[in-house]
Design an enzyme around this catalytic site. Structure first.
Site, mmCIF file in Angstrom:
data_model
loop_
_atom_site.group_PDB
_atom_site.id
_atom_site.type_symbol
_atom_site.label_atom_id
_atom_site.label_comp_id
_atom_site.label_asym_id
_atom_site.label_seq_id
_atom_site.Cartn_x
_atom_site.Cartn_y
_atom_site.Cartn_z
ATOM 1 N N ARG A 30 -22.730 -45.083 -41.686
ATOM 2 C CA ARG A 30 -22.729 -46.127 -40.646
ATOM 3 C C ARG A 30 -21.390 -46.861 -40.556
ATOM 4 O O ARG A 30 -21.348 -48.040 -40.211
ATOM 5 C CB ARG A 30 -23.842 -47.161 -40.883
ATOM 6 C CG ARG A 30 -25.238 -46.623 -40.845
ATOM 7 C CD ARG A 30 -25.606 -46.199 -39.422
ATOM 8 N NE ARG A 30 -27.032 -46.019 -39.308
ATOM 9 C CZ ARG A 30 -27.667 -44.884 -39.617
ATOM 10 N NH1 ARG A 30 -26.970 -43.837 -40.029
ATOM 11 N NH2 ARG A 30 -28.960 -44.792 -39.493
ATOM 12 N N SER A 46 -32.587 -50.024 -36.177
ATOM 13 C CA SER A 46 -32.600 -50.639 -37.514
ATOM 14 C C SER A 46 -31.760 -51.911 -37.514
ATOM 15 O O SER A 46 -30.671 -51.933 -36.944
ATOM 16 C CB SER A 46 -31.991 -49.696 -38.552
ATOM 17 O OG SER A 46 -32.767 -48.538 -38.679
ATOM 18 N N GLU A 84 -26.869 -54.105 -39.790
ATOM 19 C CA GLU A 84 -26.250 -52.991 -39.066
ATOM 20 C C GLU A 84 -25.963 -53.446 -37.635
ATOM 21 O O GLU A 84 -25.024 -52.993 -36.989
ATOM 22 C CB GLU A 84 -27.234 -51.814 -39.081
ATOM 23 C CG GLU A 84 -26.800 -50.611 -38.293
ATOM 24 C CD GLU A 84 -27.789 -49.448 -38.433
ATOM 25 O OE1 GLU A 84 -28.009 -48.984 -39.557
ATOM 26 O OE2 GLU A 84 -28.324 -49.010 -37.402
HETATM 27 N N1 EPU Z 1 -40.722 -47.716 -45.813
HETATM 28 C C1 EPU Z 1 -41.637 -48.623 -46.267
HETATM 29 N N2 EPU Z 1 -42.041 -49.612 -45.413
HETATM 30 C C2 EPU Z 1 -41.546 -49.743 -44.145
HETATM 31 C C3 EPU Z 1 -40.599 -48.825 -43.694
HETATM 32 C C4 EPU Z 1 -40.185 -47.807 -44.542
HETATM 33 O O1 EPU Z 1 -42.095 -48.556 -47.411
HETATM 34 O O2 EPU Z 1 -41.957 -50.677 -43.454
HETATM 35 C C5 EPU Z 1 -40.313 -46.615 -46.698
HETATM 36 C C6 EPU Z 1 -40.824 -45.275 -46.158
HETATM 37 O O3 EPU Z 1 -42.121 -45.005 -46.619
HETATM 38 C C7 EPU Z 1 -39.804 -44.303 -46.702
HETATM 39 C C8 EPU Z 1 -38.516 -45.122 -46.745
HETATM 40 O O4 EPU Z 1 -38.894 -46.492 -46.688
HETATM 41 O O5 EPU Z 1 -40.129 -43.919 -48.010
HETATM 42 C C9 EPU Z 1 -37.547 -44.784 -45.620
HETATM 43 O O6 EPU Z 1 -38.136 -45.030 -44.345
HETATM 44 P P1 EPU Z 1 -37.741 -44.151 -43.049
HETATM 45 O O7 EPU Z 1 -38.051 -42.716 -43.316
HETATM 46 O O8 EPU Z 1 -38.383 -44.796 -41.879
HETATM 47 O O9 EPU Z 1 -36.185 -44.213 -42.965
HETATM 48 P P2 EPU Z 1 -35.193 -45.454 -42.933
HETATM 49 O O10 EPU Z 1 -34.248 -45.282 -44.076
HETATM 50 O O11 EPU Z 1 -35.934 -46.744 -42.857
HETATM 51 C C10 EPU Z 1 -33.360 -44.330 -41.456
HETATM 52 C C11 EPU Z 1 -32.427 -44.826 -40.400
HETATM 53 C C12 EPU Z 1 -33.091 -44.772 -39.029
HETATM 54 C C13 EPU Z 1 -33.571 -43.352 -38.742
HETATM 55 C C14 EPU Z 1 -34.548 -42.970 -39.855
HETATM 56 C C15 EPU Z 1 -35.081 -41.558 -39.696
HETATM 57 C C16 EPU Z 1 -30.972 -46.516 -41.423
HETATM 58 C C17 EPU Z 1 -30.680 -47.967 -41.568
HETATM 59 N N3 EPU Z 1 -32.056 -46.210 -40.664
HETATM 60 O O12 EPU Z 1 -34.433 -45.264 -41.545
HETATM 61 O O13 EPU Z 1 -32.081 -45.091 -38.067
HETATM 62 O O14 EPU Z 1 -34.204 -43.268 -37.477
HETATM 63 O O15 EPU Z 1 -33.849 -43.038 -41.126
HETATM 64 O O16 EPU Z 1 -34.259 -40.646 -40.264
HETATM 65 O O17 EPU Z 1 -30.234 -45.690 -41.936
HETATM 66 C C18 EPU Z 1 -31.166 -46.847 -36.740
HETATM 67 O O18 EPU Z 1 -30.159 -46.758 -37.462
HETATM 68 O O19 EPU Z 1 -31.217 -47.627 -35.765
HETATM 69 C C19 EPU Z 1 -32.323 -46.024 -37.081
HETATM 70 C C20 EPU Z 1 -33.473 -46.199 -36.476
#
Ligand code: EPU
Length: 298
Positions: A158, A207, A277
């Site tokens: 990012r 995010s 972000e």
């Molecule tokens: N989780 C929780 N509770 C929540 C949300 C997530 O426990 O309320 C846990 C999930 O169970 C999982 C982990 O956190 O084990 C990661 O969650 P997720 O797979 O949703 O991925 P993320 O790291 O939260 C990232 C990107 C998103 C992208 C998704 C899908 C960042 C900051 N965010 O989210 O990007 O869509 O992966 O690959 O890197 C964005 O940047 O705007 C964005 C939406």
């Protein structure tokens, strides 16, 4: 255009007026415009207005809207797509599915434009924008255009460094040829996964926080019991902890205050300082009665 509300230009649907908005017809028109601009006039580049919080007092200087005039998709040959900065990532993903170009499926879930994705190295599902970049076209504030190689930038999670004073107007992105139906099937799977875990269709910026090393911002916010926390019309999504949604009547100050509350609570409880972000710009409105606005439940 002068004094235009930014609420119509951001995915959160909040924000005060922009002093001046400029919508270039194309890159040449943009170059002419920049060449005539005063050296001190601030410029804010806006695509689809995701990942952006404009404060309620609005923004000075010039807002350049890229989505219309820089929205061309061309095919210069090879499995390469030349995409203007104003092309929505989701539209680009549809073209990749039609062509049978693999590697950019994740773009279907990025809520912004190619320009925004380049500026912050947007990513999802383990892939990121700069993995695709062959070269980028930039413009400086005197309107001078230049193609630059990937190696001229420092690319991180990012983050994109180097070349201060230039902005992206487009890029040549390289893909891997594959059966179009297979590319489309993978893209559909990613869209379904996103709809299952994120509040798609509600007003958000994507995010709010970057993921800290080795963990996930959404998981930390969730573990601190902050889902459903509210200030005014701004609420931490019950579906995903790293999303703040505008339930309809939120102001930018509601959203900014909720970001600060979440950040400080997560820091107090876990010791992790989440880094936003989302980009926050513009002027605060003075409080109407001199008192801070009361918050809701937290
Ligand atoms: N989780 C929780 N509770 C929540 C949300 C997530 O426990 O309320 C846990 C999930 O169970 C999982 C982990 O956190 O084990 C990661 O969650 P997720 O797979 O949703 O991925 P993320 O790291 O939260 C990232 C990107 C998103 C992208 C998704 C899908 C960042 C900051 N965010 O989210 O990007 O869509 O992966 O690959 O890197 C964005 O940047 O705007 C964005 C939406």
């Amino acid at each position: 255009m002068r004094n235009v509300s930014m609420a119509r230009m951001t995915t959160w649907g909040t924000g005060g007026p922009a002093d001046r908005v400029y919508v270039p017809a194309d890159v040449e028109d943009l170059a002419d415009f920049l060449a005539g601009l005063g050296p001190g006039d601030p410029i804010l580049w806006v695509g689809l207005g995701s990942n952006l919080l404009v404060r309620d007092g609005g923004v000075g200087g010039v807002v350049v809207l890229t989505a219309r005039g820089l929205g061309r998709i061309e095919e210069p040959g090879g499995p390469v797509i030349r995409a203007g900065a104003g092309v929505p990532c989701a539209k680009l993903a549809r073209r990749l599915g039609a062509k049978g170009y693999a590697g950019g499926e994740f773009l279907a879930g990025i809520p912004g434009t190619v320009g925004g994705a380049l500026a912050m190295n947007a990513g999802a599902h383990g892939a990121q924008t700069w993995d695709l970049v062959q070269r980028v076209e930039t413009i400086d504030r005197r309107g001078r255009r230049c193609w630059r190689a990937r190696r001229e930038f420092e690319i991180g999670y990012r983050s994109v460094g180097g070349r201060v004073g230039e902005w992206f107007t487009g890029a040549d992105l390289r893909f891997v040829p594959e059966d179009p139906a297979a590319v489309r099937a993978r893209t559909r799977r990613l869209i379904r996964a996103r709809a299952a875990s994120q509040p798609v269709g509600q007003r958000s910026c994507g995010s709010v926080f970057r993921n800290p090393p080795g963990d996930h911002a959404g998981r930390l916010v969730d573990a601190c019991g902050l889902k459903g926390a509210r200030i005014g019309g701004a609420v931490v999504s019950e579906k995903h902890g790293n999303f703040i949604v505008n339930e309809g009547a939120a102001s930018s100050s509601d959203i900014e205050a909720l970001i600060a509350r979440v950040r400080s609570r997560v820091f107090d409880e876990t010791g992790v300082d989440l880094e936003p972000e989302v980009r926050v710009v513009g002027r605060r409105l003075p409080p109407r009665d001199g008192c801070p606005k009361p918050g809701g439940r937290s």
